[in-house]
Design a protein around this motif. Structure first.
Motif, PDB file in Angstrom:
ATOM      1  N   ILE A  60      36.151  15.899   4.763  1.00 29.27           N
ATOM      2  CA  ILE A  60      36.020  17.335   4.995  1.00 29.27           C
ATOM      3  C   ILE A  60      36.450  17.619   6.430  1.00 29.27           C
ATOM      4  CG2 ILE A  60      34.491  19.333   4.954  1.00 29.27           C
ATOM      5  CD1 ILE A  60      32.622  17.735   3.124  1.00 29.27           C
ATOM      6  N   PRO A  61      37.630  18.186   6.637  1.00 29.49           N
ATOM      7  CA  PRO A  61      38.102  18.431   8.003  1.00 29.49           C
ATOM      8  C   PRO A  61      37.300  19.516   8.701  1.00 29.49           C
ATOM      9  CG  PRO A  61      39.573  19.438   6.414  1.00 29.49           C
ATOM     10  CD  PRO A  61      38.593  18.621   5.628  1.00 29.49           C
ATOM     11  N   ASN A  62      37.391  19.543  10.007  1.00 37.17           N
ATOM     12  CA  ASN A  62      36.744  20.580  10.803  1.00 37.17           C
ATOM     13  C   ASN A  62      37.229  21.959  10.381  1.00 37.17           C
ATOM     14  OD1 ASN A  62      34.716  20.238  12.693  1.00 37.17           O
ATOM     15  ND2 ASN A  62      36.077  19.256  14.173  1.00 37.17           N
ATOM     16  N   GLY A  63      36.357  22.927  10.494  1.00 35.12           N
ATOM     17  CA  GLY A  63      36.760  24.300  10.252  1.00 35.12           C
ATOM     18  C   GLY A  63      37.249  24.964  11.524  1.00 35.12           C
ATOM     19  N   VAL A  64      37.837  26.122  11.376  1.00 33.41           N
ATOM     20  CA  VAL A  64      38.301  26.888  12.534  1.00 33.41           C
ATOM     21  C   VAL A  64      37.801  28.322  12.368  1.00 33.41           C
ATOM     22  CG1 VAL A  64      40.530  27.401  11.441  1.00 33.41           C
ATOM     23  CG2 VAL A  64      40.317  27.523  13.921  1.00 33.41           C
ATOM     24  N   ASP A  65      37.300  28.883  13.451  1.00 33.13           N
ATOM     25  CA  ASP A  65      36.722  30.222  13.405  1.00 33.13           C
ATOM     26  C   ASP A  65      37.773  31.277  13.107  1.00 33.13           C
ATOM     27  OD1 ASP A  65      34.250  29.194  14.049  1.00 33.13           O
ATOM     28  OD2 ASP A  65      34.501  29.486  16.204  1.00 33.13           O
ATOM     29  N   ASN A  66      37.355  32.337  12.435  1.00 34.78           N
ATOM     30  CA  ASN A  66      38.255  33.465  12.164  1.00 34.78           C
ATOM     31  C   ASN A  66      38.799  34.075  13.444  1.00 34.78           C
ATOM     32  OD1 ASN A  66      38.046  33.281   9.377  1.00 34.78           O
ATOM     33  ND2 ASN A  66      36.300  34.684   9.273  1.00 34.78           N
ATOM     34  N   LEU A  67      38.060  33.875  14.532  1.00 34.41           N
ATOM     35  CA  LEU A  67      38.487  34.369  15.840  1.00 34.41           C
ATOM     36  C   LEU A  67      39.917  33.957  16.160  1.00 34.41           C
ATOM     37  CD1 LEU A  67      37.563  35.586  18.678  1.00 34.41           C
ATOM     38  CD2 LEU A  67      36.973  33.229  19.284  1.00 34.41           C
ATOM     39  N   PHE A  68      40.297  32.741  15.768  1.00 35.87           N
ATOM     40  CA  PHE A  68      41.630  32.231  16.086  1.00 35.87           C
ATOM     41  C   PHE A  68      42.689  32.853  15.181  1.00 35.87           C
ATOM     42  CE2 PHE A  68      38.674  29.156  17.774  1.00 35.87           C
ATOM     43  CZ  PHE A  68      39.186  28.921  19.040  1.00 35.87           C
ATOM     44  N   PHE A  69      42.361  33.093  13.934  1.00 34.97           N
ATOM     45  CA  PHE A  69      43.310  33.747  13.031  1.00 34.97           C
ATOM     46  C   PHE A  69      43.582  35.192  13.479  1.00 34.97           C
ATOM     47  CE2 PHE A  69      41.709  30.361  10.255  1.00 34.97           C
ATOM     48  CZ  PHE A  69      42.888  29.890   9.692  1.00 34.97           C
ATOM     49  N   GLU A  70      42.622  35.778  14.185  1.00 35.57           N
ATOM     50  CA  GLU A  70      42.744  37.166  14.632  1.00 35.57           C
ATOM     51  C   GLU A  70      43.158  37.263  16.104  1.00 35.57           C
ATOM     52  OE1 GLU A  70      38.817  38.443  13.839  1.00 35.57           O
ATOM     53  OE2 GLU A  70      39.029  38.340  11.647  1.00 35.57           O
ATOM     54  N   ALA A  71      43.617  36.175  16.687  1.00 35.18           N
ATOM     55  CA  ALA A  71      43.928  36.124  18.119  1.00 35.18           C
ATOM     56  C   ALA A  71      44.954  37.176  18.526  1.00 35.18           C
ATOM     57  CB  ALA A  71      44.445  34.735  18.478  1.00 35.18           C
ATOM     58  N   ASP A  72      44.732  37.757  19.709  1.00 35.15           N
ATOM     59  CA  ASP A  72      45.608  38.797  20.255  1.00 35.15           C
ATOM     60  C   ASP A  72      46.161  38.335  21.601  1.00 35.15           C
ATOM     61  OD1 ASP A  72      46.904  41.034  21.139  1.00 35.15           O
ATOM     62  OD2 ASP A  72      45.161  42.369  21.035  1.00 35.15           O
ATOM     63  N   ALA A  73      47.460  38.125  21.681  1.00 29.54           N
ATOM     64  CA  ALA A  73      48.089  37.641  22.919  1.00 29.54           C
ATOM     65  C   ALA A  73      47.967  38.637  24.062  1.00 29.54           C
ATOM     66  CB  ALA A  73      49.561  37.327  22.664  1.00 29.54           C
ATOM     67  N   ALA A  74      47.709  39.893  23.760  1.00 31.10           N
ATOM     68  CA  ALA A  74      47.659  40.928  24.796  1.00 31.10           C
ATOM     69  C   ALA A  74      46.566  40.643  25.825  1.00 31.10           C
ATOM     70  CB  ALA A  74      47.444  42.299  24.159  1.00 31.10           C
ATOM     71  N   LEU A  75      45.453  40.053  25.411  1.00 32.32           N
ATOM     72  CA  LEU A  75      44.369  39.736  26.341  1.00 32.32           C
ATOM     73  C   LEU A  75      44.850  38.791  27.433  1.00 32.32           C
ATOM     74  CD1 LEU A  75      41.306  39.169  23.961  1.00 32.32           C
ATOM     75  CD2 LEU A  75      41.642  41.052  25.570  1.00 32.32           C
ATOM     76  N   PHE A  76      45.580  37.756  27.020  1.00 32.17           N
ATOM     77  CA  PHE A  76      46.103  36.791  27.990  1.00 32.17           C
ATOM     78  C   PHE A  76      47.077  37.451  28.959  1.00 32.17           C
ATOM     79  CE2 PHE A  76      49.377  33.855  29.396  1.00 32.17           C
ATOM     80  CZ  PHE A  76      48.643  32.790  29.893  1.00 32.17           C
ATOM     81  N   HIS A  77      48.025  38.207  28.428  1.00 34.56           N
ATOM     82  CA  HIS A  77      49.056  38.813  29.270  1.00 34.56           C
ATOM     83  C   HIS A  77      48.485  39.853  30.220  1.00 34.56           C
ATOM     84  CE1 HIS A  77      52.295  36.685  27.378  1.00 34.56           C
ATOM     85  NE2 HIS A  77      52.012  37.152  26.183  1.00 34.56           N
ATOM     86  N   ALA A  78      47.389  40.494  29.839  1.00 31.19           N
ATOM     87  CA  ALA A  78      46.769  41.483  30.710  1.00 31.19           C
ATOM     88  C   ALA A  78      46.081  40.827  31.899  1.00 31.19           C
ATOM     89  CB  ALA A  78      45.763  42.321  29.919  1.00 31.19           C
ATOM     90  N   ARG A  79      45.691  39.573  31.747  1.00 38.37           N
ATOM     91  CA  ARG A  79      44.925  38.891  32.808  1.00 38.37           C
ATOM     92  C   ARG A  79      45.764  37.918  33.625  1.00 38.37           C
ATOM     93  NH1 ARG A  79      39.123  35.859  31.797  1.00 38.37           N
ATOM     94  NH2 ARG A  79      38.956  34.823  33.819  1.00 38.37           N
ATOM     95  N   PHE A  80      46.752  37.281  33.000  1.00 40.84           N
ATOM     96  CA  PHE A  80      47.513  36.244  33.688  1.00 40.84           C
ATOM     97  C   PHE A  80      49.000  36.605  33.727  1.00 40.84           C
ATOM     98  CE2 PHE A  80      43.911  34.050  31.600  1.00 40.84           C
ATOM     99  CZ  PHE A  80      43.262  33.584  32.731  1.00 40.84           C
ATOM    100  N   ASN A  81      49.583  36.365  34.869  1.00 37.18           N
ATOM    101  CA  ASN A  81      51.008  36.648  35.054  1.00 37.18           C
ATOM    102  C   ASN A  81      51.788  35.339  34.938  1.00 37.18           C
ATOM    103  OD1 ASN A  81      53.441  37.898  35.665  1.00 37.18           O
ATOM    104  ND2 ASN A  81      53.114  37.771  37.882  1.00 37.18           N
TER     105      ASN A  81
END
Length: 266
Positions: free
Chosen positions: A73-94
């Protein structure tokens, strides 16, 4: 994480058994080894669950129990990752694109410098994320990459910023000297980002370039070639996510419940 590291050589399994016997006899059976303790736990268990086929094979080849009796039974992955939004990263890091993400503890074992050297050859930036286990090694990595390497700290697993880091990256690279599983790869694919993964892993995902490719971390030119191929191919978010669509925690919970029910019924 899995408890049992994949065994690469039959000699390792033989050495474990010899050390067990040597220790027991030398101590007149008053001392045991980790191998002894693990074997006893596996033997007395009503049921066995492993996170990968590789771990189940260790249970058979090293500890002598039938792999067919192990529920994989492999590890699961949270729905958080399937719903990931790249905009958060780009707004904080250049950080300019294309860039690769190396997520995990900063240590020589995780081998971040190999990824940095390959990325530098290709002209890519590198983002390092994770706890620092070795300050000197982090400084070495930053010196190798110069202005193209960014250490952005550590994020809690349920922090949307971690998922955003995956989504924003052109590729996630994990060139560890060994990985019992490799949850980073599953999380990256769930966020829609392709992966270049160490071949020294127990991860069961089939190789499917450009979504996921495996490589010997010591094969430096091959690392460069495969990293470049993945980034240039830019597979779709959906194609990457389809690789791990069966890794939801709902599925993992149902499978785990089934394993417990089977153990209790026997």
């Amino acid at each position: 994480s899995p408890l049992l590291q994949p065994v690469r050589h039959l000699g390792d399994a033989i050495a474990f058994r010899l050390c067990r016997e040597f220790t027991r006899r030398l101590s007149r059976y008053r001392l045991t080894t980790t191998y002894c303790d693990t074997l006893q736990a596996l033997t007395l268990a009503s049921g066995l669950i492993s996170q990968s086929v590789a771990e189940a094979e260790v249970i058979e080849s090293v500890y002598g129990l039938a792999a067919d009796d192990v529920a994989v039974i492999p590890n699961g992955v949270d729905n958080l990752f399937f719903e990931a939004d790249a905009a958060l990263f780009h707004a904080r890091f250049n950080v300019r694109s294309p860039f690769i993400l190396v997520s995990g503890a900063i240590s020589e074992y995780k081998n971040q410098h190999q990824a940095i050297e390959a990325a530098r050859t290709l002209g890519y930036s590198v983002v390092l994320a994770g706890p620092v286990q070795d300050e000197r090694y982090l400084r070495r990595c930053l010196d190798i990459g110069g202005n193209s390497v960014f250490y952005i700290g550590m994020f809690d697993h349920d922090d949307p910023m971690l998922a955003s880091c995956y989504a924003a990256a052109s590729a996630t690279v994990l060139l560890s000297k060994g990985e019992t599983y490799g949850l980073v790869a599953v999380e990256s694919l769930a966020a829609g980002t392709p992966v270049l993964m160490t071949s020294k892993t127990g991860l069961d995902l089939a190789e499917k370039p450009p979504c996921i490719a495996y490589v010997d971390p010591e094969a430096r030119q091959l690392v460069v070639d495969r990293m470049g191929a993945i980034v240039e191919s830019a597979p779709s978010r959906q194609a990457c996510q389809d690789m791990v669509k069966d890794h939801s925690w709902d599925r993992v919970a149902r499978a785990t419940l089934g394993a417990y029910e089977l153990a209790l019924a026997e």
